[in-house]
Design a protein around this motif. Structure first.
Motif, PDB file in Angstrom:
ATOM      1  N   SER A  28     -19.135   3.375  23.292  1.00 10.80           N
ATOM      2  CA  SER A  28     -19.163   2.926  21.903  1.00 10.80           C
ATOM      3  C   SER A  28     -18.792   1.449  21.802  1.00 10.80           C
ATOM      4  O   SER A  28     -17.896   0.963  22.487  1.00 10.80           O
ATOM      5  N   VAL A  29     -19.496   0.760  20.951  1.00  5.19           N
ATOM      6  CA  VAL A  29     -19.236  -0.661  20.730  1.00  5.19           C
ATOM      7  C   VAL A  29     -18.160  -0.830  19.660  1.00  5.19           C
ATOM      8  O   VAL A  29     -17.300  -1.697  19.766  1.00  5.19           O
ATOM      9  N   ASP A  30     -18.209   0.020  18.653  1.00  9.73           N
ATOM     10  CA  ASP A  30     -17.264  -0.055  17.538  1.00  9.73           C
ATOM     11  C   ASP A  30     -15.889   0.446  17.983  1.00  9.73           C
ATOM     12  O   ASP A  30     -15.763   1.577  18.461  1.00  9.73           O
ATOM     13  N   GLU A  31     -14.874  -0.396  17.853  1.00  6.02           N
ATOM     14  CA  GLU A  31     -13.525  -0.034  18.307  1.00  6.02           C
ATOM     15  C   GLU A  31     -12.957   1.152  17.541  1.00  6.02           C
ATOM     16  O   GLU A  31     -12.255   1.990  18.109  1.00  6.02           O
ATOM     17  N   GLY A  32     -13.252   1.255  16.258  1.00  5.85           N
ATOM     18  CA  GLY A  32     -12.776   2.386  15.461  1.00  5.85           C
ATOM     19  C   GLY A  32     -13.371   3.691  15.945  1.00  5.85           C
ATOM     20  O   GLY A  32     -12.661   4.697  16.113  1.00  5.85           O
ATOM     21  N   LYS A  34     -14.645   4.195  18.906  1.00  7.10           N
ATOM     22  CA  LYS A  34     -14.148   4.409  20.265  1.00  7.10           C
ATOM     23  C   LYS A  34     -12.804   5.127  20.226  1.00  7.10           C
ATOM     24  O   LYS A  34     -12.561   6.073  20.978  1.00  7.10           O
ATOM     25  N   ASP A  35     -11.930   4.688  19.323  1.00  2.03           N
ATOM     26  CA  ASP A  35     -10.603   5.302  19.196  1.00  2.03           C
ATOM     27  C   ASP A  35     -10.701   6.748  18.707  1.00  2.03           C
ATOM     28  O   ASP A  35     -10.007   7.625  19.223  1.00  2.03           O
ATOM     29  N   HIS A  38     -11.916   8.908  21.521  1.00  7.34           N
ATOM     30  CA  HIS A  38     -10.859   9.083  22.526  1.00  7.34           C
ATOM     31  C   HIS A  38      -9.793  10.061  22.033  1.00  7.34           C
ATOM     32  O   HIS A  38      -9.370  10.956  22.783  1.00  7.34           O
TER      33      HIS A  38
END
Length: 68
Positions: A28-32, A34-35, A38
């Motif tokens: 995922s490129v979007d950090e939100g 991605k979190d 995870h």
């Protein structure tokens, strides 16, 4: 289908979901996003551990369910 077979099938599905969430988190490129992927994967890891314990308990209590 026996209860043991159903639990083992569920465990197999959970392992697949864990792998997919891990892949989504890594790619995922979007950090939100991605979190979120995870954190969801970590929740699935806990569910997987509980199911693995249940499989072991079923195999201990009912030897006929033991994997070959």
């Amino acid at each position: 289908m026996t209860i043991a077979a159903s639990v083992k099938q569920c465990l197999s599905s959970i392992k697949g979901i864990e792998a997919q969430l891990s892949s989504l988190a890594l790619n995922s490129v979007d950090e939100g996003a991605k979190d979120v992927f995870h954190q969801t994967m970590l929740t699935i890891v806990d569910v997987k551990k509980d199911l693995q314990k249940r499989v072991l308990e079923l195999e201990r209590l009912e030897p006929q369910y033991k994997s070959s």
